[in-house]
Design an enzyme around this catalytic site. Sequence first.
Site, PDB file in Angstrom:
ATOM      1  N   GLY A 168       0.734  -1.141  -0.138  1.00  0.00           N
ATOM      2  CA  GLY A 168       0.183   0.145  -0.009  1.00  0.00           C
ATOM      3  C   GLY A 168       0.687   1.242  -0.009  1.00  0.00           C
ATOM      4  O   GLY A 168       0.183   2.402   0.143  1.00  0.00           O
ATOM      5  N   ASP A 323      16.553   2.817 -16.688  1.00  0.00           N
ATOM      6  CA  ASP A 323      16.692   1.616 -16.480  1.00  0.00           C
ATOM      7  C   ASP A 323      17.450   0.794 -17.617  1.00  0.00           C
ATOM      8  O   ASP A 323      17.020   1.083 -18.645  1.00  0.00           O
ATOM      9  CB  ASP A 323      15.313   0.867 -16.003  1.00  0.00           C
ATOM     10  N   GLU A 352      21.348   3.430 -15.796  1.00  0.00           N
ATOM     11  CA  GLU A 352      21.809   2.264 -14.950  1.00  0.00           C
ATOM     12  C   GLU A 352      22.764   1.331 -15.741  1.00  0.00           C
ATOM     13  O   GLU A 352      22.580   0.938 -16.875  1.00  0.00           O
ATOM     14  CB  GLU A 352      20.491   1.354 -14.712  1.00  0.00           C
ATOM     15  N   ASP A 419      17.720  -4.060  -6.284  1.00  0.00           N
ATOM     16  CA  ASP A 419      18.063  -4.960  -6.870  1.00  0.00           C
ATOM     17  C   ASP A 419      19.197  -5.994  -6.138  1.00  0.00           C
ATOM     18  O   ASP A 419      19.820  -6.634  -6.781  1.00  0.00           O
ATOM     19  CB  ASP A 419      18.801  -4.874  -8.336  1.00  0.00           C
TER      20      ASP A 419
END
Length: 582
Positions: A168, A323, A352, A419
């Site tokens: 949430g 990304d 990235e 990650d």
Amino acid sequence: MFILKHKPDKIDRYPIDRYNLVIKARIDSWDLSFEKDSIKLEFCYWNRQTDKPNEYRTEEMALVYKTKNSAHYELVLNTNYPTSYLKYFFKSGDDYYDYYGSSKEFIEGNAFEYLYTNNQIFDGEVSWLKDAVFYQIFPERFCNGNRQLDPINVEKWGAKPTSTNFMGGDIVGIIKRLDYLEELGINALYINPIFEANDNHKYDTMNYFKIDPHFGTEDDLKELVKKCHSRGIKVVLDGVFNHCGYSFPLFQKALKDKNSSFRDWFYFKEFELPDGKILDYECVGYYPFMPKFNYSNKEVREYIVRIGKYWIEEYDIDGWRLDVADEVEFQFWYRFREAIKEVKPEAVMIGETWGEQTSMFLENQMDSLMNYIFRDAVISYLAKERISTSQFDERLNSILWIYPKNRVNQLFNLLGTHDTERFMTVVEENERKYVLGLVLLYTFVGIPSLYYGDEFAMLGGNDPDCRKAMVWGETKFDFSKLIRRLVDIRKRYKAIREGSFKTIYCSDKQKVYAFKREYKKEKIYVILNISQFDQTCTLKENGVKEQEYINLLNEEEVIKKEKDDLFVDLPAQSAKILLGSQ
């Protein structure tokens, strides 16, 4: 005795601006008696149009760092005119080193040549970036600010994270915690994807022009950006442009209709996954729910450019973290860069990459790169103790060597992300090692980024365990006070933000490492002892006027210099940050 290596390309030779040219050279030797410190290397040059070859000028190159078998030299040549038509070679003692190798005589025709520095766009430096202190937020797990937005299957805050469950977190939750973030000292947010998608991580985008309804509305984002800017906080969003989600409408059209005009937006061909399953399209990282875009298609390129501009134009965000930027066709980033910089010249592009991507800097694609190789070095040395102090020194200096001199202060340094394993898990809950890691993060060259919850040393293995709900309230660990101190040191001293880096102590036996950050007359010394024993190191600073040194981590501690020696006592697994005063 030794071999000199210099490639006349963008790695060993590149302009900072039209008047300054960076020159690099490396000396290699496998002779164990080779005294690298005693080698004087000169850069010899002349302008082929205005100078006579036998009246060449010389500049001594600086020894930047050394390894067991090599020495690395660097020079920033100021020509006082648009750098052009340079002929040059290198000289050490009686030996000459030119394009064809070494010789005992100067041969004009064998010299290297640099033709011209065009009036190119030297826009890689974003003025606010080197002063940035980032905080990374994974929105679904940071703070639940509006329970009416919760998914139907939302779980209790703090439940065990999985790749599919929801807890949430939302944009309103970030807004409600801005006081906290400001108090922590951060001035830039990197927020993981917030566009409409199926999964909790939102890397499987369905709609690039809509905020995910479980995160809030476009107005919520506008409010967040406005309130951040009023506090001097930049907002950088995660751009997932290498691939889309399986439910992306245009992919679904292409998947269902082989004659669709969108078929060429993707790679439709047989693609085998590691488990042997066969797909008829390519995907990123072998994840079938994230098909890759085909950037050879002009419509794809223009579509992504439109997205990049839209969120800057309409919501005033401060740039993009891109990304898997190194999987996207490199040529595209020039177009994307030009487009967003036209809208907002100081908009940042952070790429990235998990390895070294010098070309993305040298070819002016990215303003910053995620510095995972810094994290790898810290873990290998500090957490796992797999490498020696001298090997750690080589790794840090190699980072500064491979990347352009005018970009290293913009490297995006990190100890953990969404990650990776949490850093406290990596150091096996060793609090002293955790502190050493934080000291390195906030004092090494580049900009620091703290992953949400790392101020409380949250534990977690790799994805999805590193994506637990943020702990609000009483915690087992609390390093927020230390982080505020480190941020304050960083903000107060330009030596940390913009200064040079030099190793000043490196002992494999003691496991003690020290480096100096220097900017004009400002000098700061960072000393780390990773061993399990108390150690004393002697820093020699000949001719330095400073007589007393204050430990910025504990300003009550003052160390006095004895003649030209500074004796620093270091408890086991501890660090000191010293500032000299006369």
